[in-house]
Design a protein around this motif. Structure first.
Motif, PDB file in Angstrom:
ATOM      1  N   MET A   1      -0.813 -40.422  14.050  1.00 40.71           N
ATOM      2  CA  MET A   1      -0.458 -40.609  15.667  1.00 40.71           C
ATOM      3  C   MET A   1       0.597 -41.490  15.702  1.00 40.71           C
ATOM      4  SD  MET A   1      -4.098 -42.157  15.651  1.00 40.71           S
ATOM      5  CE  MET A   1      -4.815 -43.865  15.170  1.00 40.71           C
ATOM      6  N   CYS A   2       1.017 -41.848  14.593  1.00 44.12           N
ATOM      7  CA  CYS A   2       2.253 -42.803  14.966  1.00 44.12           C
ATOM      8  C   CYS A   2       3.280 -42.722  13.741  1.00 44.12           C
ATOM      9  CB  CYS A   2       1.627 -44.199  14.845  1.00 44.12           C
ATOM     10  SG  CYS A   2      -0.023 -44.353  15.801  1.00 44.12           S
ATOM     11  N   LEU A   3       3.939 -41.336  14.043  1.00 46.21           N
ATOM     12  CA  LEU A   3       5.157 -41.404  12.989  1.00 46.21           C
ATOM     13  C   LEU A   3       5.767 -42.626  12.889  1.00 46.21           C
ATOM     14  CD1 LEU A   3       5.596 -38.392  12.236  1.00 46.21           C
ATOM     15  CD2 LEU A   3       7.359 -38.106  13.848  1.00 46.21           C
ATOM     16  N   SER A   4       5.986 -43.033  11.564  1.00 41.25           N
ATOM     17  CA  SER A   4       6.925 -44.423  11.493  1.00 41.25           C
ATOM     18  C   SER A   4       7.607 -44.075   9.981  1.00 41.25           C
ATOM     19  CB  SER A   4       6.208 -45.396  11.294  1.00 41.25           C
ATOM     20  OG  SER A   4       5.044 -45.775  12.299  1.00 41.25           O
TER      21      SER A   4
ATOM     22  N   HIS B   1       8.930 -47.581  14.405  1.00 41.53           N
ATOM     23  CA  HIS B   1       8.130 -46.574  15.387  1.00 41.53           C
ATOM     24  C   HIS B   1       8.638 -46.513  16.709  1.00 41.53           C
ATOM     25  CE1 HIS B   1       4.775 -44.651  17.099  1.00 41.53           C
ATOM     26  NE2 HIS B   1       4.611 -45.615  17.805  1.00 41.53           N
ATOM     27  N   ALA B   2       9.045 -45.490  17.242  1.00 45.47           N
ATOM     28  CA  ALA B   2       9.266 -45.217  18.500  1.00 45.47           C
ATOM     29  C   ALA B   2      10.648 -46.239  18.961  1.00 45.47           C
ATOM     30  CB  ALA B   2       8.196 -45.315  19.723  1.00 45.47           C
TER      31      ALA B   2
END
Ligand code: SF4
Ligand code: SF4
Ligand SMILES: [Mg+2]
Ligand SMILES: [Mg+2]
Ligand SMILES: [Mg+2]
Ligand SMILES: [Mg+2]
Ligand SMILES: [Mg+2]
Ligand SMILES: [Mg+2]
Ligand SMILES: [Mg+2]
Ligand SMILES: [Mg+2]
Ligand SMILES: [Mg+2]
Ligand SMILES: [Mg+2]
Lengths: 332, 73, 372, 332, 372, 73
Positions: F1-4, F47-48
């Motif tokens: 859920m949290c492409l990093s 992330h983001a």
């Protein structure tokens, strides 16, 4: 349903659009193959190529739509060049949010026009741009045709004494789109003259043998086109205001906006330069064709240096030049 | 300096003080607030989207008759 | 009424054949051609476009006067309007005529390409409508024009007040015609035998609007714009030269009343107050313009929209200032048709379609056999 | 100087633009004639026609510009179709306010690319639209080429056991424009692979005789193109993830944005389907050409029903499909 | 540090050969495959994309859990966000993931085609920048995401306050992961042998963030996302099944600390307050979400931008609610791959690239030999 | 859920609390406000657009070594 960016990204949605809209309407085996290029069996002869992009507003107008216009314009460019139109390619730019039904209507109109002209639409492309980066739909058509060996049209063949002929009333296309384009509360029953001319021109070239040159007076109107001819051919052209066919309501609409008919676009007209001897017979021949009843000799050629003169109905003379700047509604 | 056309009134919208006028077969929506009064069938002079004068048809006909007669005189 | 009656080629030719001996006779008796001025730019265009100027040229020199509103607008006003166009949040609405008028550095056409929001309108009410459609923007109408155009603009201002529109503004650069004509008469260098007075200005101000000219005892005729109007007005003016009662003749009775359009005049009075603006060529002319009065001040762009005052300079060599006064013709300008042409106009007289230079460029080169 | 609406109205300003920008750069006798259509002497053979419109942002990118791309794309479409590109037409849509210098640079880039490819630009058209109705500049190129009689490329020739070959690293074009297109504070030294392939393909077709089919994997990337091939040819394609050439910085950029290289555009790549026997020699032949050193066999063909499978480096298998929707930067 | 070390194919294969006998042995002794849940959507994608799921499939059933933020967002929230997009003068900023999520009637992608101003951003700070560049517009950031994403959004809110930005708003629909996992454990119908816990959520909340799970005595491993992370975490989880001390194992020590990122946690506390929102499939879960607290209320879109509340309805037949709970797989949905596919997604699980349905559509059809 | 992604810090702008980081040869501008402290040359998890953690390189190396050794055991 509306056009989305994904319709133009080359993926699944693009394929669906191609299948449902373009292949369904254009109905050409080359399009169905979905290859990088259409492959056409043995072709030969002198080849004519022309390209035009259509960015008009409104998309639909009395007497036509951008689709009909785009196919017509390219067919006519080939026809006035002395070529028999054979193939057309179509390149769309669609604005995100365009109604798919609008697109379908336009595509079907292209298909009908091409069929009527006996021309195949053999390759296409579609891009979709973000909302606000296009005005609904732009379309490029590129046309390929082949010329009969014995027909050679050229500026160089134009001679002193030749006549200038037009196949009907001027400024009708521009007038039909004026109100919407200029956002003016104006209405008239003027229909665009948008019409394919390849059939007629083919007949003319078979029937007559002193046609020196032809042009379709689209953007910039007959003034700009004749000025281009005069300059390239290094001759003068003399027009008689009273013999230039123009519908009263076309004149009226244009006068209300302060615009001159000589500079306004036509989409189904051809300017022919032909010998004096044949000119009247050409006009008679044209007049016998439905829709060409207003054909007329409108002027003649003299030796000169590239000017276009207009003899007015009061007997005065004035100059016509190329269009300078887009025509705008004026108050003075 | 003031492009104006003589056009025939074919429809009046009293509410909005506008009229539809006809000039050589094309129709334009114009304001009529600058006129005292106007009726359909009358001619008005149109400038920049406003009717700026009620045309005196009688005078129009008379003048042209005057010039015609002069050529015969 | 047959609109086309005044264009009838047959009648025109019959009349011309009738008048020609008279023109010849008068020219011979005077020993030179007569010199008339058509005050109005629309007359300038009509004389050229119809070829009547060409036809009359053996007898009559027709000089063009100060009747192109764009041409007589002072350079400072032009620059000021362009400066407004550059302001963020401002939408400029303008009649098409203004688009290419050269400011000192740029023009509206180019500013639009740079991103300015400039809309060509056909009427003042269209401009007001744009204001109503864009309540978050300041919508500015460029108020250029003479007595003919000013009433419709005054109307739009009154309507804006009525309807409580808060974002509609007018840059009022309207001019009155008689003071300019008067200034020409007072100029001793002028050799004008008679004036062809602007028909549509007269529709508003009436024949009586020209009373101040009568005392100068110069022949003048109010004329329409069709070929037969032009020809007959010239004829009447020639006759006036011979024997005149020194009253302004009205050869446009179908449209021009003695008192003009009284309702329009009262609307002008309601919204405007007389001012003494600068004209191109003329400088300041007393009581020759109209400003928005204090009751309608809230619609006065110059009072309500802050904007820097740009530096103005007229293009070197441009003779527009002399041309609008009829003292020179475009053929006197070294730039005419060379550095200055409708594609790259250097002065307003080349850009406005009824500017004298533009008209001469478009229509008169054939007759002067000038190749440009 | 900027592009104005009058540059597109067909009048004096349009003529000037055509003369100063297009004729000066493209330098073709047919353009100089300013006729409605180019007339080309006796042409013959199987003819290939393709059209594409380019609406890319940014106009200039590492390794190219929209002009180079537009000519390259059309030349490559002809080349992968087995045709020798001969003529190109160019249709511009310009946004009012575009810097003329920008246009000139692009036009010169087109001219250079066409010259390098030995292709003539024979017809053109320019329209100008109001500011905000275009994103600086769009351009359509339509290409015409002729095929050798003995070369027939077709989906139908693809057989079980054939190999899939690519001439270098994937996703480089898309990656080079990514940062600007997505408005992300990203930089990498990735250059677009934008390159004309007609010369190389001509050599390949002369040298090798079992090339069944070719495609250039532009929009939608190799996944979409191979899926199209698999579906049309009714075969399956098996790719080896580890043999697909991809630059580390291309991989890195795409991973940062959550994007997959298989779906990203290439502009100088060709996917060749050839026999197993010739495949290694084709790769060796390509590798010997400067710029093609990363050519590789990336998979093979099996009987099937139109699927594309990817064997991952861990030994697993996954499916590749057509692109679905424009690639967007993701956080999850 | 070599980023690629954890992708090394050779090491991966050596490890797999090493682990395989152990997996077989455990499967045989248990008499069935083990059933693990990967909680995180990124794990779902990674297992599929790398092919590791396929490779482990003879021994282990990997079930996907509630770890796709878009998928667990309640339909009402989705519709509300779309409703905001339709408002004039509002610019919606969103991570790309949200663009195609189906609302009851439309989605953001289609609304953009209708003219809504919707911008895909890569970071919250980009959204704040857009607000600063458009002071006359209301700029609304769609705050979707778990503990990993929430801190950056909290930061942007703090910065907006610092810099006095008045036109930046967040629609806060952030979720906390542990309460969802706890709810699954409490559900007796679940036959989950162990959890692969989300590595990047754990980066923020730390290993200690999962303490509430320890009391339930279910094996759980915090994992990274590279092939070797996935394989070794599965191995560790299998070992845990055999013999566990019932502590959460940390197999992502390079990124996950015992206490997580304390600064990020304090920023979350500064801006947000714990709430009990509705989740798709789960309904209301106590203490499972984050709302903007009263100190930052001025940035709360739901409090500061008036908007109607649209009627919401989930597509008939869509199993997303069960799928996010791991109770069904996409293959259980009759619409999967037929009426519902990535081009025309009917539920959020098909649209988000890490939604379970989308992942299975893109990567798993090959293995199931499903032709769609 | 949290492409990093783990990326190396190559430049720090203390003023704006951002850093330029490198991942496999491409550079991204990210926020560093969520980190206590960071130096160029260190690795961070991105992330983001935000660095959400300072990567423990020691642990990264140790772990992989552990798994490598296991294959040899
Ligand atoms: S020709 Fe041009 S420069 Fe000369 S007076 Fe006229 S407008 Fe001015
Ligand atoms: S396949 Fe589509 S409809 Fe079925 S559960 Fe998944 S998202 Fe919902
Ligand atoms: Mg291609
Ligand atoms: Mg053409
Ligand atoms: Mg054409
Ligand atoms: Mg294409
Ligand atoms: Mg785009
Ligand atoms: Mg043509
Ligand atoms: Mg193509
Ligand atoms: Mg192409
Ligand atoms: Mg053209
Ligand atoms: Mg336009």
């Amino acid at each position: 349903m509306k056009v989305l960016l994904s319709h133009g990204d080359g993926g699944r949605a693009t394929h669906q659009l191609i299948k449902e809209v373009f292949q369904a309407s254009f109905n050409d085996v080359e399009l169905d193959k979905e290859l990088d290029a259409a492959i056409l069996d043995q072709q030969g002869g002198r080849m004519a190529i022309t390209t035009d992009t259509f960015v008009i507003r409104p998309l639909f107008f009395p007497g036509g739509d951008i689709g009909k216009l785009a196919v017509t314009g390219t067919i006519n460019d080939l026809a006035v060049s002395g070529a028999r139109p054979a193939f057309i390619t179509v390149g769309f730019i669609l604005e995100e949010g365009l109604e798919l039904d609008t697109l379908k209507q336009i595509v079907q109109s292209m298909a009908r026009t091409a069929e009527e002209a006996g021309v195949r639409i053999v390759a296409g492309d579609t891009k979709v741009v973000e909302k606000g980066k296009c005005d609904q739909l732009y379309v490029n058509t590129t046309g390929i045709g082949f010329c009969n060996e014995y027909i050679k049209l050229s500026y160089q063949h134009i001679k002193q004494g030749d006549r200038v002929i037009i196949n009907g009333g001027i400024a009708e296309h521009a007038t039909s789109v004026l109100a919407e384009r200029m956002d003016v509360p104006l209405s008239s029953n003027v229909s665009s003259d948008c019409r394919i001319l390849n059939g007629i021109i083919d007949q003319l070239l078979t029937e007559f043998h002193t046609i020196r040159f032809m042009r379709d007076p689209t953007r910039g109107g007959i003034a700009t086109t004749l000025k281009e001819i005069a300059e390239h051919a290094e001759i003068d052209i003399w027009l008689e205001e009273e013999s230039i066919p123009i519908l009263p309501e076309v004149r009226g609409t244009l006068e209300l906006m302060g615009l001159e008919p000589y500079y306004m676009a036509n989409e189904g007209k051809v300017l022919l330069i032909a010998s004096e001897e044949e000119s009247e017979r050409i006009v008679d021949f044209l007049k016998a064709i439905p829709g060409q009843e207003n054909a007329s000799v409108i002027g003649h050629v003299s030796n000169g240096e590239g000017s276009v003169f207009l003899k007015t109905s009061t007997g005065g003379t004035r100059i016509l030049d190329m269009l300078s700047g887009e025509p705008l509604p004026r108050i003075c | 300096m003031c492009l104006s056309m003589p056009a025939k009134v074919i429809e009046i919208d009293e509410q909005r003080r506008t009229a539809k006028v006809d000039y050589l077969g094309s129709q334009l929506q114009v304001g009529i607030e600058l006129l005292e009064k106007v009726e359909t069938g009358q001619f008005v002079l149109v400038h920049a989207g406003e009717a700026i004068q009620l045309i005196n048809e009688e005078e129009a006909i008379q003048s042209i008759r005057y010039w015609k007669e002069l050529t015969q005189g | 009424m047959n609109v086309l009656a005044y264009r009838d080629g047959t009648l025109f030719n019959q009349l011309f054949r009738k008048f020609e001996p008279f023109f010849i006779e008068k020219r011979e008796s005077l020993g030179r051609k007569f010199r008339f001025m058509e005050v109005c730019g629309t007359h300038t265009v009509s004389f050229s476009k119809t070829g009547v100027r060409d036809l009359l040229s053996p007898y009559i020199d027709l000089t063009s006067g100060p009747g192109c509103p764009v041409c007589v607008t002072d350079q400072a006003d032009i620059d000021q309007m362009i400066a407004y166009a550059k302001k963020e949040n401002v939408i400029i609405t303008t009649f098409g005529d203004m688009m290419k008028v050269p400011g000192t550095r740029t023009n509206l056409y180019k500013e639009r390409a740079e991103g300015a929001d400039i809309r060509v309108v056909y009427s003042a009410s269209q401009a007001l409508q744009i204001a109503q459609e864009h309540p978050h923007k300041q919508v500015l109408l460029l108020g250029v024009g003479f007595e003919t155009t000013a009433p419709s603009i005054a109307l739009s201002i009154m309507r804006a007040k009525d309807e409580g529109v808060k974002n509609f503004f007018v840059y009022a650069a309207h001019k009155l015609t008689p003071p300019a004509v008067k200034s020409l008469i007072n100029d001793d260098n002028h050799k004008i035998d008679g004036f062809i007075l602007p028909g549509h200005v007269s529709v508003i101000i009436g024949r009586e609007g020209w009373r101040l000219l009568e005392e100068h005892q110069i022949p003048a005729v109010i004329s329409g714009f069709e070929p037969i109007d032009l020809l007959t007005s010239t004829y009447l003016l020639t006759k006036e030269m011979e024997q005149s009662d020194y009253t302004i003749k009205n050869n446009y009775t179908r449209n021009v009343k003695e008192a003009g359009n009284e309702k329009a005049k009262s609307i002008l009075e309601e919204v405007f107050t007389i001012s003494s603006p600068k004209w191109r060529g003329f400088g300041s002319l007393p009581f020759s313009g109209m400003e928005i009065n204090s009751a309608y001040e809230e619609f006065d762009a110059s009072k309500r929209i802050l904007c820097e005052t740009p530096k103005s300079r007229v293009v070197k060599g441009c003779r527009c200032g002399e041309i609008v006064k009829g003292k020179e013709t475009p053929f006197d300008c070294k730039l005419f048709g060379k550095a200055c042409n409708p594609d790259r106009p250097l002065g307003p007289c080349m850009v406005s379609s009824e500017g004298t230079c533009s008209t001469y460029f478009n229509y008169e080169r054939a007759n002067k056999k000038v190749s440009l």
